[in-house]
Design a protein around this motif. Sequence first.
Motif, short mmCIF file in Angstrom:
data_model
loop_
_atom_site.label_atom_id
_atom_site.label_comp_id
_atom_site.label_asym_id
_atom_site.label_seq_id
_atom_site.Cartn_x
_atom_site.Cartn_y
_atom_site.Cartn_z
N PRO A 161 -52.59 -0.66 -0.94
CA PRO A 161 -51.37 0.04 -1.35
C PRO A 161 -51.29 0.36 -2.85
O PRO A 161 -51.54 -0.50 -3.69
N VAL A 162 -50.90 1.59 -3.12
CA VAL A 162 -50.57 2.03 -4.47
C VAL A 162 -49.19 2.66 -4.33
O VAL A 162 -49.04 3.69 -3.68
N VAL A 163 -48.19 2.01 -4.91
CA VAL A 163 -46.81 2.35 -4.59
C VAL A 163 -45.94 2.49 -5.85
O VAL A 163 -46.22 1.88 -6.88
N ALA A 164 -44.88 3.28 -5.71
CA ALA A 164 -43.93 3.47 -6.81
C ALA A 164 -43.23 2.14 -7.11
O ALA A 164 -43.02 1.31 -6.23
N ASP A 165 -42.86 1.99 -8.36
CA ASP A 165 -42.20 0.77 -8.82
C ASP A 165 -40.71 0.81 -8.45
O ASP A 165 -39.86 1.17 -9.26
N ILE A 166 -40.43 0.45 -7.20
CA ILE A 166 -39.06 0.36 -6.70
C ILE A 166 -38.89 -1.01 -6.04
O ILE A 166 -39.87 -1.69 -5.73
N ALA A 167 -37.65 -1.40 -5.83
CA ALA A 167 -37.34 -2.77 -5.38
C ALA A 167 -38.07 -3.17 -4.10
O ALA A 167 -38.64 -4.26 -4.04
N GLY A 168 -38.05 -2.36 -3.07
CA GLY A 168 -38.68 -2.73 -1.81
C GLY A 168 -40.17 -2.98 -1.95
O GLY A 168 -40.72 -3.92 -1.37
#
Length: 181
Positions: A103-110
């Motif tokens: 996973p490469v994911v945006a820096d958001i809470a979830g």
Amino acid sequence: VVIGSARNFEPVYDLATLLKAVPIIAEDHPNVEVHVAGDGTQKEYLEKLTAELGLKDRVKFVGFLDQKRLADFFRNIDIYVSTALSDGLSVTFLEATACGAFPVVADIAGNRFALQAGLEGRVFESQNPRDLAAKLKDLLQQPDAALQTGKKNSKIVCRSFGKHTVVDKMIEVYDELLTSV
């Protein structure tokens, strides 16, 4: 290497950021492909952006996938990208990771929650294609390590977020609520 994303084509999922990162990645990694699953109100915009960026040979839109085909999609990608601007604990993130995609994911809470639960991945600044590209390029320098991490992550998802674990936790919380009334 195949990078995949499976989110609806809606503004909150910001797929344009992924598309804008692809030319930057391609500078050093010309063999990277991007497969995008989904459908939605931004389909024409995203297809037009793909053409404008000269990515028609590198980006493949596979359409909406039912649950069985989505699992196959996730098993056939190496890296899962989520550019969502807002989300809870994303089932799509967990499904892709359970299938072995890194996973490469945006820096958001979830996403931070999932990574704090023991999953390994990369986090990039939301709406920042250059930061996303930098994280992906770094990862592409060590593809074997990402593959091994993907396998380890798969086990963690199944153990920590599997149906039985989640249902048992829900029952525990429900029982606590009932006894506290």
